[in-house]
Design a protein around this motif. Structure first.
Motif, PDB file in Angstrom:
ATOM      1  N   LYS A   1      35.930  42.523  35.519  1.00 41.87           N
ATOM      2  CA  LYS A   1      35.132  43.630  35.000  1.00 41.87           C
ATOM      3  C   LYS A   1      35.977  44.644  34.232  1.00 41.87           C
ATOM      4  O   LYS A   1      35.445  45.444  33.476  1.00 41.87           O
ATOM      5  N   TYR A   2      37.310  44.591  34.381  1.00 45.06           N
ATOM      6  CA  TYR A   2      38.206  45.481  33.642  1.00 45.06           C
ATOM      7  C   TYR A   2      38.822  44.814  32.408  1.00 45.06           C
ATOM      8  O   TYR A   2      39.734  45.351  31.810  1.00 45.06           O
TER       9      TYR A   2
ATOM     10  N   ILE B   1      39.453  46.785  29.254  1.00 41.25           N
ATOM     11  CA  ILE B   1      40.539  47.762  29.296  1.00 41.25           C
ATOM     12  C   ILE B   1      41.871  47.120  28.922  1.00 41.25           C
ATOM     13  O   ILE B   1      42.675  47.722  28.216  1.00 41.25           O
TER      14      ILE B   1
ATOM     15  N   CYS C   1      44.197  38.732  34.631  1.00 37.23           N
ATOM     16  CA  CYS C   1      42.769  39.042  34.482  1.00 37.23           C
ATOM     17  C   CYS C   1      42.141  37.883  33.734  1.00 37.23           C
ATOM     18  O   CYS C   1      42.461  37.635  32.565  1.00 37.23           O
TER      19      CYS C   1
ATOM     20  N   ILE D   1      46.941  51.184  35.603  1.00 43.09           N
ATOM     21  CA  ILE D   1      46.173  49.933  35.727  1.00 43.09           C
ATOM     22  C   ILE D   1      46.791  49.074  36.822  1.00 43.09           C
ATOM     23  O   ILE D   1      46.100  48.541  37.691  1.00 43.09           O
TER      24      ILE D   1
ATOM     25  N   LEU E   1      44.165  49.995  39.794  1.00 40.37           N
ATOM     26  CA  LEU E   1      43.028  49.082  39.633  1.00 40.37           C
ATOM     27  C   LEU E   1      43.289  47.661  40.138  1.00 40.37           C
ATOM     28  O   LEU E   1      42.370  46.986  40.581  1.00 40.37           O
TER      29      LEU E   1
END
Length: 66
Positions: free
Chosen positions: A13-14, A17, A47, A60, A64
Motif C-alpha cells: 500500500k506504500y 511513496i 515492496c 520510511i 513504515l
C-alpha cells in the motif's frame, strides 16, 4: 546481517511513496548492490517485486517498514 544491513519489508500500500527511489529486482543480489552501488549502510526496503534504497528518507525504513 545486523542493524541497518537488514532489508525490511514495506507493505504494498506504500508503493506509490517508494516508486521514486532507486530500485532493483528482488531476485537481484542485495549484497552485490550494497557493495557496488549503495554502500554498506544503505537503508533497503522490499515492496512488491522490487527492493528500494530509501536512505534519503530514513523515516520510511524506521517508521513504515517492518
Amino acid at each position: 546481517m545486523r542493524g541497518t544491513h537488514r532489508v525490511k519489508t514495506l507493505p504494498v500500500k506504500y508503493a506509490d511513496i517508494v516508486e521514486k527511489f532507486p530500485n532493483f529486482s528482488r531476485t537481484g543480489s542485495v549484497l552485490g548492490m550494497r557493495e557496488k552501488y549503495y554502500g554498506k549502510d544503505a537503508l533497503l526496503v522490499r515492496c512488491g517485486s522490487y527492493i528500494y534504497n530509501v536512505s534519503s528518507a530514513p523515516s520510511i525504513y524506521y517508521d513504515l517498514a517492518y
